[in-house]
Scaffold this motif. Structure first.
Motif, short mmCIF file in Angstrom:
data_model
loop_
_atom_site.label_atom_id
_atom_site.label_comp_id
_atom_site.label_asym_id
_atom_site.label_seq_id
_atom_site.Cartn_x
_atom_site.Cartn_y
_atom_site.Cartn_z
N GLY A 75 0.80 -1.23 0.00
CA GLY A 75 0.00 0.00 0.00
C GLY A 75 0.82 1.27 0.00
O GLY A 75 0.51 2.23 -0.71
N TRP A 76 1.91 1.29 0.78
CA TRP A 76 2.73 2.50 0.86
C TRP A 76 3.37 2.83 -0.49
O TRP A 76 3.54 4.00 -0.84
CB TRP A 76 3.81 2.37 1.94
N MET A 77 3.72 1.78 -1.25
CA MET A 77 4.34 2.01 -2.55
C MET A 77 3.32 2.52 -3.56
O MET A 77 3.61 3.42 -4.36
CB MET A 77 4.99 0.72 -3.06
N THR A 78 2.10 1.98 -3.52
CA THR A 78 1.03 2.47 -4.40
C THR A 78 0.77 3.94 -4.11
O THR A 78 0.62 4.76 -5.02
CB THR A 78 -0.26 1.66 -4.18
N PHE A 79 0.70 4.29 -2.80
CA PHE A 79 0.47 5.68 -2.41
C PHE A 79 1.60 6.58 -2.93
O PHE A 79 1.36 7.66 -3.47
CB PHE A 79 0.38 5.79 -0.89
N GLY A 80 2.84 6.13 -2.76
CA GLY A 80 3.99 6.92 -3.20
C GLY A 80 4.02 7.12 -4.70
O GLY A 80 4.30 8.23 -5.18
N ILE A 81 3.71 6.07 -5.47
CA ILE A 81 3.69 6.18 -6.93
C ILE A 81 2.58 7.14 -7.36
O ILE A 81 2.78 7.99 -8.24
CB ILE A 81 3.49 4.80 -7.57
N GLY A 82 1.42 7.02 -6.73
CA GLY A 82 0.32 7.93 -7.05
C GLY A 82 0.66 9.37 -6.73
O GLY A 82 0.30 10.29 -7.48
N SER A 83 1.36 9.59 -5.62
CA SER A 83 1.77 10.94 -5.23
C SER A 83 2.76 11.53 -6.24
O SER A 83 2.67 12.70 -6.60
CB SER A 83 2.39 10.92 -3.83
N CYS A 84 3.71 10.71 -6.68
CA CYS A 84 4.68 11.17 -7.69
C CYS A 84 3.97 11.56 -8.98
O CYS A 84 4.31 12.57 -9.62
CB CYS A 84 5.71 10.08 -7.97
N ALA A 85 2.97 10.77 -9.37
CA ALA A 85 2.20 11.10 -10.57
C ALA A 85 1.47 12.43 -10.39
O ALA A 85 1.33 13.22 -11.32
CB ALA A 85 1.19 9.98 -10.85
N GLY A 86 1.03 12.70 -9.14
CA GLY A 86 0.36 13.97 -8.86
C GLY A 86 1.29 15.16 -9.02
O GLY A 86 0.90 16.20 -9.56
#
Length: 295
Positions: free
Chosen positions: A205-216
């Protein structure tokens, strides 16, 4: 974006997961959206505006509730928007992906562009217009709108249904660019992360959140000018000030400088970093559940 590979996506599951993710994200991040919108309006007196200054003034004058003016329209609109976005993206993805369910960056961008255009027409323009007008109205000494329903009623009575769709051009450009950049960035980063892991391993989950944040983050800096023009075009006095989106952009550059097209970047950056993490994390968790219980 289902993790099911080339397996056929379930549109209703995508819609449910996307709507859930969009509604949750909109409510959590709305104060940042409110600050961004107020920054983009500017100050009539010419005084310098900062996110902290607007936050302080808003709370002092209208309380915490002032940061949530227009939130109803955005939560509803964002739920519909995210549902449409993920449903249409998954549809385009299933058409454009290879036999392993993977997309090249250009194809992912094309799928995101199509999804963004669809969400702009169906959900984003009306909800953003209502939100923008309600935030601007709430700053008046005597606000005219008594809640979302009354605000919509007055906008339609005074401007017709076209008033709810004001700024549809820049909204389509912004959402198309937003989704194209966000989905292609997320897909590329996700594939890179999965490539470093054992086959079949799910991302934590933390990696999915981090990847989504980078895309943001990537999305904010590449699409900010569209957002500023969109906000100005949806203001209460827009029909008197601007002929169209190009006229609006040219006036901003001529009268306020090119840098004004990136006004409100800080709160929008904060919102989309959280938004990217929240939306993709919630979607990736909800989609498998919804797909398993739906026919």
């Amino acid at each position: 974006m289902s993790p099911k590979g080339k397996e056929k996506e379930k549109p209703i599951a995508s819609l449910m997961a996307g709507a859930t993710a969009g509604g949750i994200e909109a409510f959590i991040t709305y104060p940042l959206e409110s600050l961004k919108t107020q920054l983009q309006f500017g100050a009539p007196s010419g005084k310098k505006l900062t996110p902290y200054g607007i936050l302080k003034d808003t709370i002092q004058q209208r309380g915490i509730g002032g940061l949530y003016a227009g939130v109803g329209a955005v939560v509803i609109g964002n739920a519909v928007k995210a549902g449409v976005r993920f449903t249409t993206y998954d549809h385009f993805k299933s058409i454009l992906s290879d036999d392993q369910g993977k997309l090249t960056a250009p194809r992912s961008m094309l799928a995101g562009l199509g999804a963004g255009m669809m969400e702009a027409i169906i959900a984003v323009t009306p909800s953003e217009t209502i939100k923008t007008k309600m935030i601007e109205d709430s700053k008046r000494a005597q606000p005219r709108f008594n809640g979302m329903v009354d605000g919509v009623r007055q906008i339609v009575r005074e401007e017709g249904w076209r008033g709810v769709y004001r700024g549809v051009g820049p909204v389509m450009m912004r959402q198309g660019a937003n989704s194209a950049v966000r989905f292609s960035s997320y897909s590329t980063l996700k594939q890179l992360a999965q490539g470093s892991m054992a086959p079949g391993t799910e991302l934590p989950g933390w990696m999915t959140f981090g990847i989504g944040s980078c895309a943001g983050v990537i999305t904010v800096y590449t699409t900010m000018p569209f957002d500023v023009v969109k906000t100005r075009m949806q203001s209460l006095e827009a029909k008197k000030e601007y002929k169209n989106a190009f006229h609006c952009a040219s006036r901003i550059i001529k009268e306020e400088g090119v840098s004004k097209l990136w006004k409100g970047t800080t709160p929008r950056l904060g919102r989309l970093v959280l938004s990217g993490g929240i939306v993709f994390s919630v979607y990736e968790k909800v989609y498998p559940v919804a797909a398993s219980v739906l026919p």
